[in-house]
Design a protein around this motif. Structure first.
Motif, mmCIF file in Angstrom:
data_model
loop_
_atom_site.group_PDB
_atom_site.id
_atom_site.type_symbol
_atom_site.label_atom_id
_atom_site.label_comp_id
_atom_site.label_asym_id
_atom_site.label_seq_id
_atom_site.Cartn_x
_atom_site.Cartn_y
_atom_site.Cartn_z
ATOM 1 N N ASP A 367 -4.764 1.900 -25.343
ATOM 2 C CA ASP A 367 -3.733 2.259 -24.353
ATOM 3 C C ASP A 367 -3.625 1.254 -23.216
ATOM 4 N N LEU A 368 -4.737 0.612 -22.888
ATOM 5 C CA LEU A 368 -4.760 -0.265 -21.709
ATOM 6 C C LEU A 368 -4.217 -1.667 -21.989
ATOM 7 N N ASN A 369 -3.990 -1.979 -23.253
ATOM 8 C CA ASN A 369 -3.618 -3.351 -23.604
ATOM 9 C C ASN A 369 -2.136 -3.511 -23.902
ATOM 10 N N PHE A 370 -1.311 -2.541 -23.483
ATOM 11 C CA PHE A 370 0.086 -2.546 -23.916
ATOM 12 C C PHE A 370 0.860 -3.786 -23.456
ATOM 13 N N ASP A 371 0.548 -4.285 -22.258
ATOM 14 C CA ASP A 371 1.260 -5.482 -21.786
ATOM 15 C C ASP A 371 0.950 -6.700 -22.663
ATOM 16 N N LEU A 372 -0.313 -6.833 -23.034
ATOM 17 C CA LEU A 372 -0.691 -7.946 -23.915
ATOM 18 C C LEU A 372 -0.075 -7.783 -25.299
ATOM 19 N N TYR A 373 -0.029 -6.538 -25.796
ATOM 20 C CA TYR A 373 0.590 -6.305 -27.103
ATOM 21 C C TYR A 373 2.030 -6.798 -27.103
ATOM 22 N N LEU A 374 2.754 -6.457 -26.040
ATOM 23 C CA LEU A 374 4.155 -6.884 -25.954
ATOM 24 C C LEU A 374 4.249 -8.401 -25.898
ATOM 25 N N GLU A 375 3.420 -9.013 -25.083
ATOM 26 C CA GLU A 375 3.443 -10.475 -24.946
ATOM 27 C C GLU A 375 3.114 -11.161 -26.266
ATOM 28 N N PHE A 376 2.049 -10.721 -26.922
ATOM 29 C CA PHE A 376 1.607 -11.370 -28.153
ATOM 30 C C PHE A 376 2.556 -11.113 -29.320
ATOM 31 N N LEU A 377 3.024 -9.854 -29.446
ATOM 32 C CA LEU A 377 3.916 -9.523 -30.556
ATOM 33 C C LEU A 377 5.269 -10.203 -30.398
ATOM 34 N N LYS A 378 5.734 -10.303 -29.169
ATOM 35 C CA LYS A 378 7.009 -10.980 -28.948
ATOM 36 C C LYS A 378 6.893 -12.454 -29.328
ATOM 37 N N ALA A 379 5.784 -13.079 -28.963
ATOM 38 C CA ALA A 379 5.576 -14.491 -29.333
ATOM 39 C C ALA A 379 5.489 -14.649 -30.850
ATOM 40 N N ALA A 380 4.773 -13.729 -31.504
ATOM 41 C CA ALA A 380 4.645 -13.803 -32.964
ATOM 42 C C ALA A 380 5.987 -13.572 -33.637
#
Length: 660
Positions: A367-380
């Motif tokens: 739950d705490l990593n949602f900002d990184l998920y968005l950043e990384f998935l968008k880049a991928a």
């Protein structure tokens, strides 16, 4: 000849459904984002045990959800979240109400203790709550539910074995359904959705119980032994089903399948058309096979041409299994598509919700990593044409989780480091710098005080700068990771320079042992030593004077206490340090037991000798080269001085003429 069926089929049709549906989760399949669908992907051996435990926890959660929904349908009350149902059952109120539902004469409503839960909400469990549990078990006994399913009071009240309680509720639901006293219990395996956190939490709870999960798939076989089966009625119902298949009317077929005398389990109304189609084809195939073998309906057993009860139940189970897999697969594809859509948006919370959908089959969603998920998935997503498949999404999540772990490690390391160097704890600072999160170059124990001082003054500079710029809270300012790395690199570079400087000075002292002026001259010329004004023609004088100076130093050191092998020096940036030419040790704090007097010469002492020797040689050479000029200059000076004395004498005589 009448048909005979396996013991687990009558009540246990759900057995095959659950066993097969579990394959949906046992063997994850990954969506590639295209119309060609899904590829098989086997779990690795390293993860097999964890996957098995997760699947067991998921299956148990499905049983909890099934039990909760069934009780809600019976007593017409909302029981809250599935994850809380075990705790909600402990006071026995819900179960007593369930007992009142199917056996009101055994459990009168007025006998239910704390029915409104007011006492429980105020003070928690009370021993009288066990009366509710006992009433429920009496109700179960009154309808003939086999004792093998009954839990003990501690199993429920003390939460010793909650899986046994849920197991009993499942058995009760099937028993009551066959008695016509309650609705069928649902089969939610592969349909119910839970977050990864819920599944993991349940897995840990099951591990805490330290028991084996009851075999829910064997409930049917156990119950069948306890209830009488009208074999003639069952046979007649199966014949009717076979004959109705010829009418090609799915609704009529579904009605025949639901005939209680057919003893068929888990008939799903939405699957009625499929039941009819597959059963019709299966019967047709069986009939054609019998005819090809030369069998006739007059001479052969009727089940050579008709489907048996077991065959009908197996087909129902298989169709249910297929439909559930299709539903799960559809949800899986939709979940992956939704994740790809959210990855190109700007709302991290929406993406997190999509990632946490159980149907996506993703693991370790934090739950705490949602900002990184968005950043990384968008880049991928931007680096690939088309949608990301589940493998790629999982890999990105693991990368983001690892990055967040590193950031948290770094955050903790920074906090500990600041606590130590702000408290002037040199040892603590040096130890804190060794944290892997800093990724620092080699740390030198002899430079620990230097690291401490450099970090402290770097932070002070930042705070002073912030104060000049008008910042209100300068005390909360902290060094960044990059600034700490720069400080350590600067100290290490300085340490290298200082060591070269110290070794060059030690080399000058050592050259005197060989008593070779040229060796001494060469040592003085080394750039790292920082000795200025060195002239080659003064080599002999340098050697003699420095040798004499060391001799004097040794005499002084012999009369002093302590270890005189340490030289106190000042680095080019004016930092005091201590160097031992014999052990090659270099420290920034005076060693314990070191003498105040060294028998070696320091750089400033050597420079003092070189400066004076050079100055003397230059004066001597100048006089030698300018003797005539010096004589003339001396004559002029003497003449000037004689004239000045003559004038002064004459003036004195004139002033004292009368007296004379």
């Amino acid at each position: 000849m009448s048909e005979t069926d396996g013991g687990t089929q009558l009540f246990g049709g759900v057995t095959n459904v659950r066993a097969k549906a579990q394959n949906i989760h046992d063997t994850p399949r990954f969506y590639d984002g295209e119309e060609n669908g899904v590829e098989d992907h086997r779990i690795t051996a390293d993860n097999m045990d964890e996957a098995r435990q997760q699947n067991m926890a998921y299956e148990y959660l499905c049983h909890l959800e099934e039990a909760k929904n069934w009780i809600e349908a019976c007593i017409e009350e909302d029981l809250g979240p599935t994850m809380d149902i075990e705790e909600a059952l402990r006071n026995g109120v819900i179960l007593a109400k369930l007992g009142h539902y199917f056996a009101p004469e055994v459990v009168p409503e007025r006998r239910i203790y704390d029915s409104d839960l007011e006492r429980f909400k105020l003070r928690g469990l009370h021993f009288k709550h066990t009366d509710n549990i006992n009433y429920w078990m009496r109700a179960c006994a009154s309808i003939g539910l086999p004792q093998i399913f009954f839990p003990t009071t501690p199993d429920l009240y003390d939460k010793k074995n909650m899986p046994k309680v849920i197991y009993c509720i499942h058995a009760l639901s099937i028993w009551l359904s066959k008695l016509g006293k309650a609705p069928n219990i649902e089969n939610l395996l592969g349909i119910a959705e839970f977050t990864e956190e819920d599944i993991t939490e349940m897995r840990r709870a099951l591990e805490d119980y330290g028991i084996s999960i009851p075999a829910f798939n064997k409930i049917g076989g156990i119950l069948e032994k306890e209830i009488g089966v009208d074999e003639a009625g069952k046979h007649a119902a199966v014949i009717v089903i076979n004959e109705i298949l010829q009418k090609e009317d799915p609704e009529v077929t579904l009605k025949a399948l639901n005939n209680k005398k057919a003893y068929l389990n888990y008939i799903e109304i939405p699957n009625g058309v499929r039941y009819h189609e597959i059963l019709f084809l299966a019967k047709l195939d069986k009939t054609e096979t019998a005819l090809e073998e030369g069998k006739t309906s007059e001479e052969s057993d009727i089940y050579e041409f008709y489907l048996t009860h077991t065959e009908i139940q197996d087909i129902i189970d298989d169709i249910n299994d297929i439909v559930r897999k299709e539903i799960a697969e559809s949800k899986f594809r939709a979940a992956i598509a939704e994740i790809n859509r959210c990855a190109m948006g700007d709302c991290a919370q929406t993406l997190l919700a999509a990632l946490q959908v159980t149907a996506s089959r993703l693991k370790n969603v934090n739950d705490l990593n949602f900002d990184l998920y968005l950043e990384f998935l968008k880049a991928a997503k931007q680096s690939k044409e088309g949608n990301l498949n589940v493998d790629e999404i999982q890999e990105v999540l693991e990368l983001a989780n690892e990055e967040m772990r590193k950031r948290k490690d770094l955050e903790g390391a920074l906090r500990i480091l600041h606590e130590n160097f702000l408290a002037s704890n040199i040892d603590g600072t040096f130890e804190a710098l060794h944290h892997a999160a800093f990724k620092l170059p080699t740390l030198h124990s002899n430079a620990a005080p230097k690291y401490q001082a450099t970090l402290f003054f770097e932070l002070a500079k930042l705070q002073d700068k912030a104060e000049k710029e008008g910042a209100e809270d300068t005390q909360s300012i902290r060094l960044t990771h990059a600034q700490i790395q720069d400080c350590i690199k600067a100290v290490n570079n300085q340490l290298k320079e200082v060591r070269r400087f110290a070794e060059a000075i030690a080399n000058i002292n050592g050259c005197l042992v060989q008593d070779d002026p040229q060796e001494t001259l060469g040592a003085l010329h080394v750039h790292a030593a920082g000795i200025n004004e060195v002239l080659e023609r003064c080599a002999d004088d340098y050697h003699v004077w420095i040798k004499e100076g060391i001799s004097v130093k040794k005499q002084e050191a012999d009369n002093a206490e302590g270890d005189s092998s340490w030289i106190e020096m000042r680095s080019p940036d004016n930092q005091i340090f201590f160097y031992n030419p014999e052990s090659k040790e270099l420290v920034w704090v005076k060693p314990e037991g070191a003498s105040d007097v060294s028998h070696y010469m320091a750089q400033d002492e050597i420079q003092w000798i070189v400066t004076r020797v050079t100055a003397k040689r230059l004066r001597d050479e100048w006089f030698d080269d300018n003797v005539e000029a010096v004589v003339r200059l001396q004559s002029i000076v003497r003449m000037s001085m004689a004239r000045k004395r003559y004038k002064n004498r004459l003036k004195y005589l004139k002033e004292n003429e009368e007296a004379a």
